[in-house]
Every structure is written in C-alpha cells, then in structure tokens.
Design a protein around this motif. Structure first.
Motif, PDB file in Angstrom:
ATOM      1  N   ALA A 305      18.375  38.214   2.822  1.00  0.00           N
ATOM      2  CA  ALA A 305      18.402  37.086   3.279  1.00  0.00           C
ATOM      3  C   ALA A 305      17.539  36.376   3.446  1.00  0.00           C
ATOM      4  CB  ALA A 305      18.785  36.841   4.644  1.00  0.00           C
ATOM      5  N   ALA A 306      16.590  36.532   4.490  1.00  0.00           N
ATOM      6  CA  ALA A 306      14.893  36.309   4.272  1.00  0.00           C
ATOM      7  C   ALA A 306      13.933  36.786   4.985  1.00  0.00           C
ATOM      8  CB  ALA A 306      15.321  34.802   5.525  1.00  0.00           C
ATOM      9  N   THR A 307      12.906  36.737   4.649  1.00  0.00           N
ATOM     10  CA  THR A 307      11.475  37.826   5.168  1.00  0.00           C
ATOM     11  C   THR A 307      10.559  36.988   6.358  1.00  0.00           C
ATOM     12  OG1 THR A 307      11.384  38.898   3.021  1.00  0.00           O
ATOM     13  CG2 THR A 307       9.921  38.685   3.820  1.00  0.00           C
ATOM     14  N   VAL A 308      10.590  37.124   7.844  1.00  0.00           N
ATOM     15  CA  VAL A 308       9.736  36.352   8.157  1.00  0.00           C
ATOM     16  C   VAL A 308       8.725  37.324   8.861  1.00  0.00           C
ATOM     17  CG1 VAL A 308      12.431  36.176   9.066  1.00  0.00           C
ATOM     18  CG2 VAL A 308      11.689  37.605  10.489  1.00  0.00           C
ATOM     19  N   PRO A 322      18.505  33.300   9.929  1.00  0.00           N
ATOM     20  CA  PRO A 322      17.610  32.804   8.853  1.00  0.00           C
ATOM     21  C   PRO A 322      18.308  32.372   7.310  1.00  0.00           C
ATOM     22  CG  PRO A 322      16.080  34.493   9.135  1.00  0.00           C
ATOM     23  CD  PRO A 322      17.526  34.758   9.802  1.00  0.00           C
ATOM     24  N   ALA A 323      17.908  30.941   7.158  1.00  0.00           N
ATOM     25  CA  ALA A 323      18.903  30.609   6.236  1.00  0.00           C
ATOM     26  C   ALA A 323      18.944  32.012   5.017  1.00  0.00           C
ATOM     27  CB  ALA A 323      17.881  29.460   5.413  1.00  0.00           C
ATOM     28  N   GLY A 324      20.315  31.857   3.766  1.00  0.00           N
ATOM     29  CA  GLY A 324      20.305  33.006   3.157  1.00  0.00           C
ATOM     30  C   GLY A 324      21.022  34.023   3.395  1.00  0.00           C
ATOM     31  N   ILE A 329      17.469  40.952   7.082  1.00  0.00           N
ATOM     32  CA  ILE A 329      16.566  40.451   7.372  1.00  0.00           C
ATOM     33  C   ILE A 329      15.145  41.366   7.250  1.00  0.00           C
ATOM     34  CG2 ILE A 329      14.854  38.581   9.239  1.00  0.00           C
ATOM     35  CD1 ILE A 329      17.753  37.570   8.120  1.00  0.00           C
ATOM     36  N   HIS A 330      14.287  40.752   6.470  1.00  0.00           N
ATOM     37  CA  HIS A 330      13.284  41.528   6.291  1.00  0.00           C
ATOM     38  C   HIS A 330      11.807  41.231   6.883  1.00  0.00           C
ATOM     39  CE1 HIS A 330      13.720  44.980   2.254  1.00  0.00           C
ATOM     40  NE2 HIS A 330      14.378  45.130   3.824  1.00  0.00           N
TER      41      HIS A 330
END
Length: 335
Positions: A305-308, A322-324, A329-330
C-alpha cells in the motif's frame, strides 16, 4: 546508523545505534526495503507469545522481511557475496541438532529468528548482520520491493503447495490479508479456481482488483465443494470452519495464528478422511518463491500500500494505515 527500537509495549524510538560488524561467517547488508508484519504488531502491543515464553525481550529491533545489498564480509565468507543483492531466511537454526541435520532448521528448538527471537536484531534499520548461509541471491528481475516480499511469499507458497490443488480443483482461502492473498496468488498460478472469504467488503473489493472475482463474506459464501481450504486468518473460530467446509478426502492448511486456542472436532477430520497440514515458516519455500517472482508467474507488488521511513514505523504499528488499498506496508530505512 539509524534503527527502530521497541523498548516496551507501545514504547519505541528511532535512535542511533552501533553499525553491526561482520563477524566470522556473517555479512552486513545495507537494507533497501523491510516489510511490517502482523508479528511485529504483536510485539508492539506486547501480545506476542515469545515475550511471555522467554524467547524474546525488550528492547528489541524488529524486521524479518527484507532485501538489500551485501556491503561487508566476515572471515570465512565467500567473497562473491560482496555487492550481491540478497534477502535472508528469518529462521536461524543451530545447524547441529537432529532437526537441523534432517533439513528442518526452521523448527530448531535453539533457533534465533531475525527481528523476532533470541536477540537477533532485525531489518528496521539501515544495516543488518546475518549469517552468510542464510542468504538468497536476488536476480535483476526481482527488485527491492519483490525481494522484501520473498519471506511472506515463502510462507504462502508452502501453504499453496500443501493444499495440493491444480487445474480442475477449487480452493478456498480464509482471510484475505497479506498471507492469504499471497497464497491465493500461488494457488491461482497452480491452476486452481480460487475463492476468498473475508469479513468486510473493502478488503474483498481489493482482492477483486487482483482478479479474484470469487470473494465472499460468511453470508454470501456459496455452497460449493472445496477440494482444499487454507486458513490464513487470526480468528480462533475459523480452523473449525475450514474443516467444516472442505470436501471429504480434501486438505486443510493452517497457516494463520489466533490470539487464543482454536478448537476443532477431530472426529470430523477422521470421518471426512481429511489431511491437515500446519505451516510454520518460509524457509523451505524461499528459493522457489524467488523463482516464481523472477519469472512473473506471481507478482505480489500490488499488495504494498505504501513505503514509509523509519520515523513512521511506530504509527504504522499502532494501526495507522497510509494511503493505498493493499495490506502490506514497506519501510525504506534510507528515507
């Protein structure tokens, strides 16, 4: 270097920690991507069983789904590893016990687990140190995102293989989270007709974007014969439902773990002549997962969904998504 450090239930910080050294037999890897897993959430909340069994303790460094590039070698390590893009096995057996000698090092009673058990620091950091024997090289066609999806993919591949279905067979996956969807992708690649059972429509809607049109809730699940049922959920009641739904002489695969004991009637297992399989680890499935990703037979990248960055890991573990639409989550520790 910077690392995410969990110091207690819901207590954490991103701090400067010593760069790991490459001790004999080990390598240091510059981490490019790391996945956040449900196991990490259980450590964050304090619910993880290992904390109460003495296998793990705070402070700890999470992160067992990762990919990166080897940047340093310890004595005795093949120089060919330097500069190689890799991922690594989570389960690190002692390599001397009976289980390890039989090829089941992922069940070793004395094992360390990267970012999980035995104090072995994980990959939510700029660098990680691991034994060279645990590495798997990544071909150019497996990018860092795919590389960090090999570990969960190895679990899912083993679940799909245990289901033992192919063309003309129908399989049902309970729980359309990361492992459930990955299992569904591998089952579809094997030629099976794949159905998914979930709790809410938004989750099922995402599954449909991956081409899984047979996505149901308990209220809408059709009365169909399922040759295999895979429980990839964390619901204590679903192992029994899996046994109820599978066809006689079929297979049930248990890869999900609930927070409390799951009960099922073994009489049903016997009287239906059902084969039941439990899946613990990705270890035996890592190489074949890399091959499947490299060939394009399975592409799990839409699940991310997102990479943070490291500074956002705490809010992700606390439940902020997060958005997606995807479930995974990565983390890019360099961000």
């Amino acid at each position: 270097m910077r690392a995410f450090v969990l110091t207690g239930p819901r207590e954490f910080s991103v701090r400067a920690v010593p760069v790991p050294g490459a001790v004999p037999g080990e390598v240091v890897v510059d981490v490019e991507r790391a996945g956040v897993c449900g196991t990490d959430v259980e450590f964050f909340t304090g619910e993880m069983a290992y904390l109460h069994q003495g296998h793990s303790a705070y402070p700890m460094r999470l992160g067992h789904e990762w990919s990166g590039t080897v940047s340093a070698l310890g004595d005795g390590v093949d120089p060919a590893w330097l500069g190689r893009r890799v991922m690594g096995d989570t389960m690190l057996g002692d390599r001397t016990c009976r289980r390890c000698r039989k090829g089941h090092q992922h069940t070793c009673a004395h094992r360390e687990e990267v970012g999980i058990r035995g104090g072995r620091a994980g990959a939510l950091a700029e660098r990680i140190a691991v034994p060279a024997w645990s590495l798997h090289a990544l071909p150019d066609s497996v990018d860092p995102v795919l590389g960090a999806l090999v570990e969960p993919g190895g679990n899912a591949l083993r679940a799909a293989q245990a289901a033992d279905v192919g063309s003309g067979d129908r399989a049902l996956v309970l729980g359309p989270g990361t492992i459930g969807l990955l299992t569904a992708l591998f089952l579809r690649a094997a030629g099976a007709e794949v159905h998914l059972l979930g709790r809410d429509e938004p989750t099922l809607a995402f599954a449909r974007t991956l081409g899984f049109t047979h996505a149901w809730t308990r209220d809408t699940l059709p009365a169909l014969p399922f040759d295999a049922v895979v429980d990839a959920s964390n619901a204590a009641e679903l192992p029994a439902l899996a046994l109820d739904l599978v066809e006689p002489a079929g297979r049930v695969v248990y890869i999900g773990l609930a927070g409390r004991p799951s009960l099922l009637d073994s009489r049903s297992l016997v009287l239906k002549d059902v084969t039941a399989v439990g899946i613990l680890s990705a270890s035996p499935g890592l190489a074949d997962t890399i091959t499947a990703y490299a060939s394009g037979a399975v592409d799990p990248r839409p699940l991310v969904a997102a990479t943070v960055g490291l500074d956002e890991v705490g809010t992700v573990l606390a439940g902020e998504h997060p958005a997606g639409p995807g479930p995974k989550i990565h983390v890019d520790p360099r961000a």
